[in-house]
Design an enzyme around this catalytic site. Structure first.
Site, PDB file in Angstrom:
ATOM      1  N   HIS A  88       8.064 -40.672 -11.907  1.00 18.08           N
ATOM      2  CA  HIS A  88       6.797 -39.951 -11.691  1.00 18.08           C
ATOM      3  C   HIS A  88       7.056 -38.890 -10.626  1.00 18.08           C
ATOM      4  O   HIS A  88       6.787 -39.067  -9.443  1.00 18.08           O
ATOM      5  CB  HIS A  88       5.678 -40.889 -11.245  1.00 18.08           C
ATOM      6  CG  HIS A  88       4.453 -40.116 -10.824  1.00 18.08           C
ATOM      7  ND1 HIS A  88       3.698 -39.406 -11.709  1.00 18.08           N
ATOM      8  CD2 HIS A  88       3.891 -39.905  -9.614  1.00 18.08           C
ATOM      9  CE1 HIS A  88       2.712 -38.792 -11.074  1.00 18.08           C
ATOM     10  NE2 HIS A  88       2.820 -39.082  -9.790  1.00 18.08           N
ATOM     11  N   ASP A 119       0.635 -38.957 -16.140  1.00 17.00           N
ATOM     12  CA  ASP A 119       1.493 -37.949 -16.770  1.00 17.00           C
ATOM     13  C   ASP A 119       1.315 -37.993 -18.289  1.00 17.00           C
ATOM     14  O   ASP A 119       1.240 -36.957 -18.949  1.00 17.00           O
ATOM     15  CB  ASP A 119       2.961 -38.225 -16.393  1.00 17.00           C
ATOM     16  CG  ASP A 119       3.114 -38.423 -14.895  1.00 17.00           C
ATOM     17  OD1 ASP A 119       2.811 -37.490 -14.150  1.00 17.00           O
ATOM     18  OD2 ASP A 119       3.497 -39.530 -14.462  1.00 17.00           O
TER      19      ASP A 119
HETATM   20  N1  LIG Z   1       1.462 -42.329  -9.683  1.00 18.00           N
HETATM   21  C1  LIG Z   1       0.587 -41.344  -9.809  1.00 18.00           C
HETATM   22  O1  LIG Z   1       0.404 -40.806 -10.928  1.00 18.00           O
HETATM   23  C2  LIG Z   1      -0.223 -40.838  -8.662  1.00 18.00           C
HETATM   24  C3  LIG Z   1       0.000 -41.296  -7.398  1.00 18.00           C
HETATM   25  N2  LIG Z   1      -0.766 -40.834  -6.340  1.00 18.00           N
HETATM   26  C4  LIG Z   1      -0.464 -41.400  -5.037  1.00 18.00           C
HETATM   27  O2  LIG Z   1      -1.435 -42.402  -4.716  1.00 18.00           O
HETATM   28  C5  LIG Z   1      -1.475 -42.596  -3.319  1.00 18.00           C
HETATM   29  C6  LIG Z   1      -2.919 -42.687  -2.820  1.00 18.00           C
HETATM   30  O3  LIG Z   1      -3.573 -41.476  -3.036  1.00 18.00           O
HETATM   31  P1  LIG Z   1      -5.009 -41.189  -2.378  1.00 18.00           P
HETATM   32  O4  LIG Z   1      -5.938 -42.315  -2.632  1.00 18.00           O
HETATM   33  O5  LIG Z   1      -5.395 -39.835  -2.811  1.00 18.00           O
HETATM   34  O6  LIG Z   1      -4.619 -41.158  -0.839  1.00 18.00           O
HETATM   35  P2  LIG Z   1      -5.567 -41.324   0.433  1.00 18.00           P
HETATM   36  O7  LIG Z   1      -4.766 -40.840   1.590  1.00 18.00           O
HETATM   37  O8  LIG Z   1      -6.923 -40.767   0.162  1.00 18.00           O
HETATM   38  O9  LIG Z   1      -5.731 -42.905   0.547  1.00 18.00           O
HETATM   39  C7  LIG Z   1      -4.685 -43.755   0.856  1.00 18.00           C
HETATM   40  C8  LIG Z   1      -5.264 -44.939   1.580  1.00 18.00           C
HETATM   41  O10 LIG Z   1      -4.214 -45.885   1.764  1.00 18.00           O
HETATM   42  C9  LIG Z   1      -4.442 -46.492   2.997  1.00 18.00           C
HETATM   43  N3  LIG Z   1      -3.230 -47.151   3.476  1.00 18.00           N
HETATM   44  C10 LIG Z   1      -2.166 -46.617   4.115  1.00 18.00           C
HETATM   45  N4  LIG Z   1      -1.288 -47.562   4.442  1.00 18.00           N
HETATM   46  C11 LIG Z   1      -1.777 -48.725   3.965  1.00 18.00           C
HETATM   47  C12 LIG Z   1      -1.317 -50.062   3.999  1.00 18.00           C
HETATM   48  N5  LIG Z   1      -0.169 -50.398   4.584  1.00 18.00           N
HETATM   49  N6  LIG Z   1      -2.094 -51.013   3.418  1.00 18.00           N
HETATM   50  C13 LIG Z   1      -3.261 -50.704   2.845  1.00 18.00           C
HETATM   51  N7  LIG Z   1      -3.752 -49.452   2.796  1.00 18.00           N
HETATM   52  C14 LIG Z   1      -3.011 -48.473   3.341  1.00 18.00           C
HETATM   53  C15 LIG Z   1      -4.933 -45.360   3.899  1.00 18.00           C
HETATM   54  O11 LIG Z   1      -5.617 -45.855   5.037  1.00 18.00           O
HETATM   55  C16 LIG Z   1      -5.837 -44.600   2.954  1.00 18.00           C
HETATM   56  O12 LIG Z   1      -7.183 -45.046   3.027  1.00 18.00           O
HETATM   57  C17 LIG Z   1      -0.670 -41.451  -2.727  1.00 18.00           C
HETATM   58  O13 LIG Z   1       0.617 -41.944  -2.417  1.00 18.00           O
HETATM   59  C18 LIG Z   1      -0.581 -40.454  -3.856  1.00 18.00           C
HETATM   60  O14 LIG Z   1       0.545 -39.626  -3.738  1.00 18.00           O
HETATM   61  C19 LIG Z   1      -1.768 -39.937  -6.519  1.00 18.00           C
HETATM   62  C20 LIG Z   1      -2.032 -39.448  -7.773  1.00 18.00           C
HETATM   63  C21 LIG Z   1      -1.257 -39.848  -8.928  1.00 18.00           C
HETATM   64  O1  LIG Z   2       1.644 -35.599  -5.665  1.00 13.13           O
HETATM   65  C1  LIG Z   2       0.681 -36.369  -5.474  1.00 13.13           C
HETATM   66  O2  LIG Z   2       0.423 -36.929  -4.395  1.00 13.13           O
HETATM   67  C2  LIG Z   2      -0.226 -36.662  -6.622  1.00 13.13           C
HETATM   68  C3  LIG Z   2       0.486 -37.111  -7.840  1.00 13.13           C
HETATM   69  O3  LIG Z   2       1.409 -37.895  -7.812  1.00 13.13           O
HETATM   70  C4  LIG Z   2       0.031 -36.588  -9.110  1.00 13.13           C
HETATM   71  O4  LIG Z   2      -1.040 -35.957  -9.164  1.00 13.13           O
HETATM   72  O5  LIG Z   2       0.754 -36.773 -10.099  1.00 13.13           O
END
Ligand SMILES: NC(=O)C1=CN([C@@H]2O[C@H](COP(=O)(O)OP(=O)(O)OC[C@H]3O[C@@H](n4cnc5c(N)ncnc54)[C@H](O)[C@@H]3O)[C@@H](O)[C@H]2O)C=CC1
Ligand SMILES: O=C([O-])CC(=O)C(=O)O
Length: 329
Positions: free
Chosen positions: A188, A160
């Site tokens: 967030h 952000d």
């Molecule tokens: N704080 C922030 O600014 C942001 C947060 N996010 C969040 O990050 C997270 C991950 O995003 P992506 O990589 O795109 O998702 P993704 O769905 O591509 O990958 C998530 C991975 O976590 C694994 N997983 C699920 N449960 C698990 C567990 N208990 N232990 C270990 N691994 C586990 C899944 O198998 C999957 O491979 C999401 O919750 C998303 O919303 C995404 C963008 C920004």
């Molecule tokens: O909403 C989502 O899963 C991705 C997210 O947190 C972001 O891009 O800030």
């Protein structure tokens, strides 16, 4: 190379952020160009094979700093001796899922991971929660790790922060390098508050330079706060490379310090500063030094900012109440 490698555990390693993150960690961008690392990849059992594929590619990069890769579906193994924990894997919200369901599903992930950190991580462990809802997931993990100092659990709002830097640079015809002291406050989520009242652009106050409260209220703040949704809309998938980049920035700043006269935004346990109830994991302006961080003290908060900080903090309090009611903290 004589330096002891730093153990970095990444959860959700086979996901899209994991794929954008691991190569940068292994190349030295997380901790420093002279710091060897060992990677621990935690995944759920069905995703282990995909994680192995990523590990094969990491091998094929022949990164000089990468001294080992372990892959496991057991948090107790993944966090054994961990110095840095990047908690990326989370349960995404799916159709028809209520917020309570989402928090409960994530409790099933972050509670055992917090306990594993408590029982097995290194004494100096630093944790960044990326998986959403990041602030409250960090609270759940922290509550399950009573032996780890509470301030080691942080949540990511650096994406952000970076988004806000670029929007402000574009509006003012400056570059992100000209901008200092920008702050993300709160959660967030769409209630977050990007604050430019203390920011400077090439040394001049940013809010005065912009001098356009309508743009601030109606364009800048919503654009930053809803950027995640806009990326999903455009890309058909949520932010991955930019999220990985922000995770790198967050940990790099925490470990290596902020520049003089500047600060960054981190979701951290509140000490009660700026009217944020103690213990809530909320985003603040922080400076870092020698691996520790401090909330920037004494900023004057105007009425415009106060209302927006309070609204985001209220949402964090509601999330805390919800996970408390579920027995997760
Ligand atoms: N704080 C922030 O600014 C942001 C947060 N996010 C969040 O990050 C997270 C991950 O995003 P992506 O990589 O795109 O998702 P993704 O769905 O591509 O990958 C998530 C991975 O976590 C694994 N997983 C699920 N449960 C698990 C567990 N208990 N232990 C270990 N691994 C586990 C899944 O198998 C999957 O491979 C999401 O919750 C998303 O919303 C995404 C963008 C920004
Ligand atoms: O909403 C989502 O899963 C991705 C997210 O947190 C972001 O891009 O800030």
């Amino acid at each position: 190379m004589t330096r002891t490698p730093v153990n970095v555990t990444v959860t959700g390693a086979a996901g899209q952020i994991g794929y954008a993150l691991l190569f940068r960690i292994a190349s030295g961008q997380l901790l420093g160009a002279d710091v060897p690392v060992k990677l621990r990849l935690l995944e759920i059992t069905p995703a282990l094979k995909a994680a192995e594929g990523t590990a094969m590619e990491l091998d094929d990069c022949a990164f000089p700093l990468l001294q080992g890769i372990d892959i496991t579906d057991d948090p107790n193994v993944a966090f054994d001796g961990a110095n840095v924990g990047l908690l990326v894997g989370a349960r995404p919200r799916t159709k028809g899922m209520e917020r309570g369901d989402l928090l409960e599903a994530n409790g099933g992930i972050f509670k055992p991971q917090g306990k594993a950190i408590n029982d097995h991580a290194a004494d100096d462990v630093k944790v960044l929660v990326v998986g959403n809802p990041a602030n409250t997931n960090a609270l759940i993990a922290q509550a399950a790790a009573p032996d780890v100092p509470a301030e080691r659990f942080t949540a990511m709002t650096r994406l952000d922060h970076n988004r806000a830097l670029t929007q402000l640079a574009k509006k003012t015809g400056s570059t992100v390098a000209d901008i200092k002291r920008l702050t993300i406050w709160g959660n967030h989520s769409a209630t977050q508050y990007p604050d430019i009242f203390h920011a400077t652009i090439a040394g001049k106050n940013a809010a005065e330079t912009v001098n356009d409260e309508k743009w601030l209220a109606e364009e800048f703040i919503p654009t930053v706060a809803k950027r995640g949704a806009a990326i999903i809309e455009a890309r058909g998938a949520s932010s991955a490379a930019s999220a990985a980049n922000a995770a790198i920035d967050h940990v790099y700043s925490w470990v290596n310090g902020t520049a003089d006269g500047d600060w960054v935004s981190m979701g951290i346990p509140s000490d009660g500063s700026y009217g944020v109830p103690e213990g809530l994991i909320s985003s603040f302006p922080v400076t870092t030094k020698d691996g520790t961080y401090e909330i920037v003290p004494g900023l004057e908060i105007n009425e415009f900012s106060r209302a927006r900080i309070d609204a985001s903090v209220k949402e964090l309090e509601e999330e805390r109440e919800a996970v408390r009611a579920l027995g997760l903290i």
